[in-house]
Design an enzyme around this catalytic site. Structure first.
Site, PDB file in Angstrom:
ATOM      1  N   SER A  42       0.849  -1.189   0.000  1.00 22.04           N
ATOM      2  CA  SER A  42       0.000   0.000   0.000  1.00 22.04           C
ATOM      3  C   SER A  42       0.888   1.243   0.000  1.00 22.04           C
ATOM      4  O   SER A  42       1.776   1.354  -0.825  1.00 22.04           O
ATOM      5  CB  SER A  42      -0.968  -0.058   1.187  1.00 22.04           C
ATOM      6  OG  SER A  42      -2.023   0.863   1.047  1.00 22.04           O
ATOM      7  N   ASP A 164      -5.728  -3.496  -2.676  1.00 25.10           N
ATOM      8  CA  ASP A 164      -4.800  -3.294  -1.566  1.00 25.10           C
ATOM      9  C   ASP A 164      -4.149  -4.585  -1.051  1.00 25.10           C
ATOM     10  O   ASP A 164      -4.819  -5.485  -0.543  1.00 25.10           O
ATOM     11  CB  ASP A 164      -5.571  -2.624  -0.428  1.00 25.10           C
ATOM     12  CG  ASP A 164      -4.670  -2.023   0.625  1.00 25.10           C
ATOM     13  OD1 ASP A 164      -3.488  -2.394   0.694  1.00 25.10           O
ATOM     14  OD2 ASP A 164      -5.156  -1.172   1.395  1.00 25.10           O
TER      15      ASP A 164
END
Length: 288
Positions: A42, A164
């Site tokens: 991320s 993600d």
């Protein structure tokens, strides 16, 4: 240069909370620390890419002043279907506003590790240098690792949508991957306080409803807290053994979606001040 080629560097994500951890990366760059392996998920994937290009300016700018860019995102961007964070621009279309030194990235001998989640199957996919042939290859993977479901438009890589990587096997803390790569000493930069434990998803049925078009993502989101906490426990165990040096924020003045440049700059400065006070302990761990 500080030779830390036997040490793996791990960056936690957390959206704009990375404004607080960015000064850790910039200080390590300015001190010339050369790690053997660098990985992140991320926002930690952004730190990873920036660190491997050796660029303190980009490391800072990505999570502070860049938020003022009119194309960065916001509710108007969300309404236009570009996502609250305009990922297509941030990662792949901002070359003039925030140039990336791919030649420096290629010249850095450190291993690279970035992970994302396949939106169709919920499988964790890891990428390393063998998957990167140009800046576009790198940035679309950083984008994939950073794509918050519902807040960002997922990219496609070889026809597959990704979201993600924090919802993957590590829960967002890549200690498992660094150990599998053969490392026994670690530097970990966290964006949550030492005492933080990720709570269980309070309404799993609602999560499944919101992500009904991507059920594998919903299940990964629900399963994430246990994985995150297990990774955190492992990091703390390694710290007790003297094999890990960990940065934990004393405070966290911003949230994941913060867009105020003033608050982000203040967050950066607080992180910078904290790390300055901890630097001597880091030098000792790195053998300086």
């Amino acid at each position: 240069m500080i030779d830390a080629s036997d040490v793996a560097l791990i960056f936690e994500g957390g959206g704009m909370r990375a404004s607080y951890t960015a000064p850790v990366a910039t200080r390590l760059l300015r001190e010339g620390v050369q790690f053997g392996w660098v990985g992140g998920i991320s926002a930690g994937a952004s730190h990873t890419a920036n660190f491997l290009s050796g660029d303190p300016w980009r490391t800072r700018h990505s999570f502070t002043d860049f938020a003022a860019d009119k194309q960065f995102g916001g509710w108007a961007s969300m309404a236009r279907g570009r996502g609250y964070f305009n990922a297509a621009y941030i990662y792949e279309g901002s070359g003039e506003a925030m140039p990336y030194d791919f030649a420096a990235f290629e010249a850095n001998p450190a291993e690279l590790h970035i992970e994302a989640l396949r939106a169709d199957t919920g499988e964790t996919v890891a990428w390393n240098r063998a998957d990167i042939h140009d800046a576009g290859d790198l940035m679309v993977r950083v984008r994939a690792s950073s794509t918050i479901p519902g807040a960002m438009v997922p990219p496609r890589i070889d026809g597959v949508e990704y979201v993600d990587g924090a919802m993957g096997t590590s829960g967002g803390l890549l200690i498992d991957a660094a150990e599998k790569a053969g490392y026994s000493r670690f530097v970990v930069v966290c964006s949550r306080p030492r005492s933080y434990r990720k709570p269980e998803v309070s309404r799993p049925r609602a999560a499944r409803g919101l992500l009904r078009s991507r059920p594998a993502v919903a299940e990964a989101m629900i399963a994430r807290p246990a994985k995150y906490n297990a990774s955190k426990d492992r990091i703390l165990e390694l710290e007790r053994e003297g094999r890990a040096k960990v940065f934990f924020p004393d405070v966290m003045p911003v949230g994941t979606g913060e867009r105020s440049v003033d608050r982000l700059v203040a967050s950066y400065e607080q992180g910078e001040s904290q790390f300055a006070g901890e630097w001597e302990g880091w030098r000792e761990f790195l053998g300086v």
